[in-house]
Design an enzyme around this catalytic site. Structure first.
Site, PDB file in Angstrom:
ATOM      1  N   HIS A 146      -2.653   4.796  -3.087  1.00 29.28           N
ATOM      2  CA  HIS A 146      -3.672   5.617  -2.436  1.00 29.28           C
ATOM      3  C   HIS A 146      -3.266   7.073  -2.604  1.00 29.28           C
ATOM      4  O   HIS A 146      -2.337   7.539  -1.961  1.00 29.28           O
ATOM      5  CB  HIS A 146      -3.729   5.201  -0.951  1.00 29.28           C
ATOM      6  CG  HIS A 146      -4.676   5.996  -0.121  1.00 29.28           C
ATOM      7  ND1 HIS A 146      -4.669   5.960   1.264  1.00 29.28           N
ATOM      8  CD2 HIS A 146      -5.668   6.855  -0.457  1.00 29.28           C
ATOM      9  CE1 HIS A 146      -5.608   6.754   1.731  1.00 29.28           C
ATOM     10  NE2 HIS A 146      -6.221   7.321   0.714  1.00 29.28           N
ATOM     11  N   HIS A 191       0.858  -1.189   0.000  1.00 29.42           N
ATOM     12  CA  HIS A 191       0.000   0.000   0.000  1.00 29.42           C
ATOM     13  C   HIS A 191       0.896   1.241   0.000  1.00 29.42           C
ATOM     14  O   HIS A 191       1.730   1.408   0.892  1.00 29.42           O
ATOM     15  CB  HIS A 191      -0.902  -0.026   1.239  1.00 29.42           C
ATOM     16  CG  HIS A 191      -1.885   1.101   1.313  1.00 29.42           C
ATOM     17  ND1 HIS A 191      -3.090   1.102   0.640  1.00 29.42           N
ATOM     18  CD2 HIS A 191      -1.840   2.277   1.985  1.00 29.42           C
ATOM     19  CE1 HIS A 191      -3.749   2.216   0.895  1.00 29.42           C
ATOM     20  NE2 HIS A 191      -3.012   2.955   1.706  1.00 29.42           N
ATOM     21  N   MET A 238     -11.569   5.248   5.003  1.00 32.16           N
ATOM     22  CA  MET A 238     -10.553   5.787   5.912  1.00 32.16           C
ATOM     23  C   MET A 238     -11.066   5.677   7.344  1.00 32.16           C
ATOM     24  O   MET A 238     -12.121   6.216   7.674  1.00 32.16           O
ATOM     25  CB  MET A 238     -10.250   7.255   5.583  1.00 32.16           C
ATOM     26  CG  MET A 238      -9.561   7.499   4.263  1.00 32.16           C
ATOM     27  SD  MET A 238      -8.054   6.542   4.018  1.00 32.16           S
ATOM     28  CE  MET A 238      -7.063   7.037   5.420  1.00 32.16           C
ATOM     29  N   GLY A 285      -6.120   2.806   8.226  1.00 33.00           N
ATOM     30  CA  GLY A 285      -5.829   3.697   9.354  1.00 33.00           C
ATOM     31  C   GLY A 285      -6.153   3.075  10.693  1.00 33.00           C
ATOM     32  O   GLY A 285      -7.273   2.636  10.933  1.00 33.00           O
ATOM     33  N   GLY A 286      -5.140   2.968  11.542  1.00 30.44           N
ATOM     34  CA  GLY A 286      -5.356   2.461  12.900  1.00 30.44           C
ATOM     35  C   GLY A 286      -5.736   0.993  12.955  1.00 30.44           C
ATOM     36  O   GLY A 286      -6.354   0.541  13.926  1.00 30.44           O
ATOM     37  N   GLY A 338       0.025  -0.071   8.657  1.00 37.12           N
ATOM     38  CA  GLY A 338       1.326   0.591   8.594  1.00 37.12           C
ATOM     39  C   GLY A 338       2.128   0.331   9.847  1.00 37.12           C
ATOM     40  O   GLY A 338       2.960  -0.584   9.907  1.00 37.12           O
ATOM     41  N   SER A 339       1.843   1.120  10.891  1.00 37.06           N
ATOM     42  CA  SER A 339       2.634   0.990  12.116  1.00 37.06           C
ATOM     43  C   SER A 339       2.466  -0.377  12.778  1.00 37.06           C
ATOM     44  O   SER A 339       3.407  -0.886  13.385  1.00 37.06           O
ATOM     45  CB  SER A 339       2.313   2.130  13.087  1.00 37.06           C
ATOM     46  OG  SER A 339       0.951   2.402  13.102  1.00 37.06           O
ATOM     47  N   GLY A 357      -3.506  11.459   6.263  1.00 37.76           N
ATOM     48  CA  GLY A 357      -2.373  12.388   6.345  1.00 37.76           C
ATOM     49  C   GLY A 357      -1.210  11.840   7.136  1.00 37.76           C
ATOM     50  O   GLY A 357      -0.071  12.189   6.868  1.00 37.76           O
ATOM     51  N   PHE A 358      -1.493  10.976   8.089  1.00 38.42           N
ATOM     52  CA  PHE A 358      -0.425  10.494   8.969  1.00 38.42           C
ATOM     53  C   PHE A 358      -0.654   9.028   9.334  1.00 38.42           C
ATOM     54  O   PHE A 358      -1.798   8.593   9.462  1.00 38.42           O
ATOM     55  CB  PHE A 358      -0.377  11.325  10.264  1.00 38.42           C
ATOM     56  CG  PHE A 358      -0.227  12.795  10.011  1.00 38.42           C
ATOM     57  CD1 PHE A 358       1.040  13.356   9.823  1.00 38.42           C
ATOM     58  CD2 PHE A 358      -1.332  13.615   9.923  1.00 38.42           C
ATOM     59  CE1 PHE A 358       1.184  14.714   9.558  1.00 38.42           C
ATOM     60  CE2 PHE A 358      -1.208  14.977   9.659  1.00 38.42           C
ATOM     61  CZ  PHE A 358       0.060  15.528   9.482  1.00 38.42           C
ATOM     62  N   GLY A 359       0.445   8.331   9.530  1.00 37.26           N
ATOM     63  CA  GLY A 359       0.367   6.979  10.067  1.00 37.26           C
ATOM     64  C   GLY A 359       0.260   7.044  11.584  1.00 37.26           C
ATOM     65  O   GLY A 359       0.428   8.110  12.188  1.00 37.26           O
ATOM     66  N   GLY A 360      -0.037   5.925  12.183  1.00 42.92           N
ATOM     67  CA  GLY A 360       0.001   5.814  13.642  1.00 42.92           C
ATOM     68  C   GLY A 360      -1.118   6.501  14.393  1.00 42.92           C
ATOM     69  O   GLY A 360      -1.003   6.781  15.584  1.00 42.92           O
ATOM     70  N   MET A 389      -3.633  10.697  -1.996  1.00 41.91           N
ATOM     71  CA  MET A 389      -4.231  11.745  -1.156  1.00 41.91           C
ATOM     72  C   MET A 389      -3.780  13.078  -1.713  1.00 41.91           C
ATOM     73  O   MET A 389      -2.982  13.803  -1.116  1.00 41.91           O
ATOM     74  CB  MET A 389      -3.781  11.552   0.302  1.00 41.91           C
ATOM     75  CG  MET A 389      -4.497  10.393   0.971  1.00 41.91           C
ATOM     76  SD  MET A 389      -3.659   9.813   2.448  1.00 41.91           S
ATOM     77  CE  MET A 389      -2.553   8.630   1.693  1.00 41.91           C
TER      78      MET A 389
HETATM   79  C1  DX5 Z   1      -3.089   7.523   6.347  1.00 40.75           C
HETATM   80  C2  DX5 Z   1      -2.650   6.516   5.318  1.00 40.75           C
HETATM   81  C3  DX5 Z   1      -2.516   5.134   5.845  1.00 40.75           C
HETATM   82  C4  DX5 Z   1      -1.446   4.989   6.884  1.00 40.75           C
HETATM   83  C5  DX5 Z   1      -1.902   3.939   7.840  1.00 40.75           C
HETATM   84  O1  DX5 Z   1      -3.314   8.737   5.755  1.00 40.75           O
HETATM   85  O2  DX5 Z   1      -3.563   6.471   4.252  1.00 40.75           O
HETATM   86  O3  DX5 Z   1      -2.338   4.184   4.804  1.00 40.75           O
HETATM   87  O4  DX5 Z   1      -0.196   4.635   6.355  1.00 40.75           O
HETATM   88  O5  DX5 Z   1      -1.020   3.898   8.903  1.00 40.75           O
HETATM   89  P1  DX5 Z   1      -1.382   3.155  10.254  1.00 40.75           P
HETATM   90  O6  DX5 Z   1      -1.658   1.741   9.919  1.00 40.75           O
HETATM   91  O7  DX5 Z   1      -0.128   3.351  11.073  1.00 40.75           O
HETATM   92  O8  DX5 Z   1      -2.583   3.857  10.840  1.00 40.75           O
HETATM   93 ZN    ZN Z   2      -3.458   4.752   2.727  1.00 46.70          ZN
END
Ligand code: DX5
Ligand code: ZN
Length: 215
Positions: free
Chosen positions: A64, A31, A135, A174-175, A195-196, A140-143, A66
């Site tokens: 993806h 991804h 979503m 996400g999450g 992700g995380s 915008g951010f991981g974690g 954004m």
């Molecule tokens: C957020 C991204 C996600 C992100 C998920 O804007 O679209 O793909 O990498 O990260 P985690 O799994 O850490 O929430």
């Molecule tokens: Zn994503």
């Protein structure tokens, strides 16, 4: 269940190592989160990095986008080996045309929905879609922390997909972690992005196996 580790959480100083980790694991897709600093507050990476990933990745690339007006870049990302491209509903004035554009570029077509966007906005295009990315955090951010209302949203989307005869897969982004993956699948998710939960784990490959054992 399809598991798609998000490269956003990888170590960019050791990207080849982390790509290889996913290649060697039971994960299904890569991804790739492309952010423009406009549609979302953050900037991640663009086509040069995607091209490098393409050279090493042995699994499909799930992109993806954004970014504002993603129609400007569909062919470029398709040229980076995208198997699927998801654009945001909120970023497209002519969503129907953009979906056509993704398919004409030879990719599976996805639409991502921000947490506040109801699934009903996809009613007129759901039959055309291969993927809907729900979503479960604000992009915008991981974690970030998973938004619980997502579970209700997945069920509504599942109903829309079933009633329309669409073959679209439901992706959750996400999450997502081992603690909520089972519940997401039971609600109707087909694809989990993590992700995380994968890259910050002590043993990422084993964590991926644990996800896949839930399937
Ligand atoms: C957020 C991204 C996600 C992100 C998920 O804007 O679209 O793909 O990498 O990260 P985690 O799994 O850490 O929430
Ligand atoms: Zn994503």
């Amino acid at each position: 269940m399809i598991l798609a580790p998000s490269i956003l959480a990888a170590d960019f100083a050791h990207l080849a190592r982390d790509i290889d980790l996913v290649n060697q694991s039971e994960a299904d897709w890569f991804h790739l989160d492309v952010m423009d600093g406009l549609f979302v507050p953050n900037i991640s990476f663009g086509t040069p990095v995607c091209k490098s990933i393409q050279q090493l990745a042995q699994k499909p690339l799930d992109m993806h986008l954004m970014i504002q007006q993603p129609e400007r870049y569909i062919e470029l990302f398709a040229g980076c080996g995208a198997a699927s491209i998801s654009v945001h509903y909120e970023a497209c004035v002519h969503l129907h045309r953009t979906i056509d554009q993704i398919k004409s570029a030879g990719c599976a077509a996805g639409v991502a929905l921000n947490p506040h966007t109801p699934v009903g906005v996809l009613e007129e295009v759901i039959e055309l879609l291969d993927l809907v990315c729900v979503m479960s955090v604000n992009p915008g951010f991981g974690g970030q922390k998973f938004i619980p209302n997502t579970l209700t949203k997945i069920k509504k989307l599942k109903t829309l997909i079933t009633q329309s005869g669409s073959h679209a897969k439901i992706e959750i982004d996400g999450g997502v972690g081992l603690q909520n993956a089972q519940g997401l699948m039971e609600a109707g998710a087909d694809v989990l992005v993590a992700g995380s939960a994968v890259f910050n784990a002590d043993h990422p490959k084993e964590t991926i196996s644990k996800f896949k054992q839930l399937a």
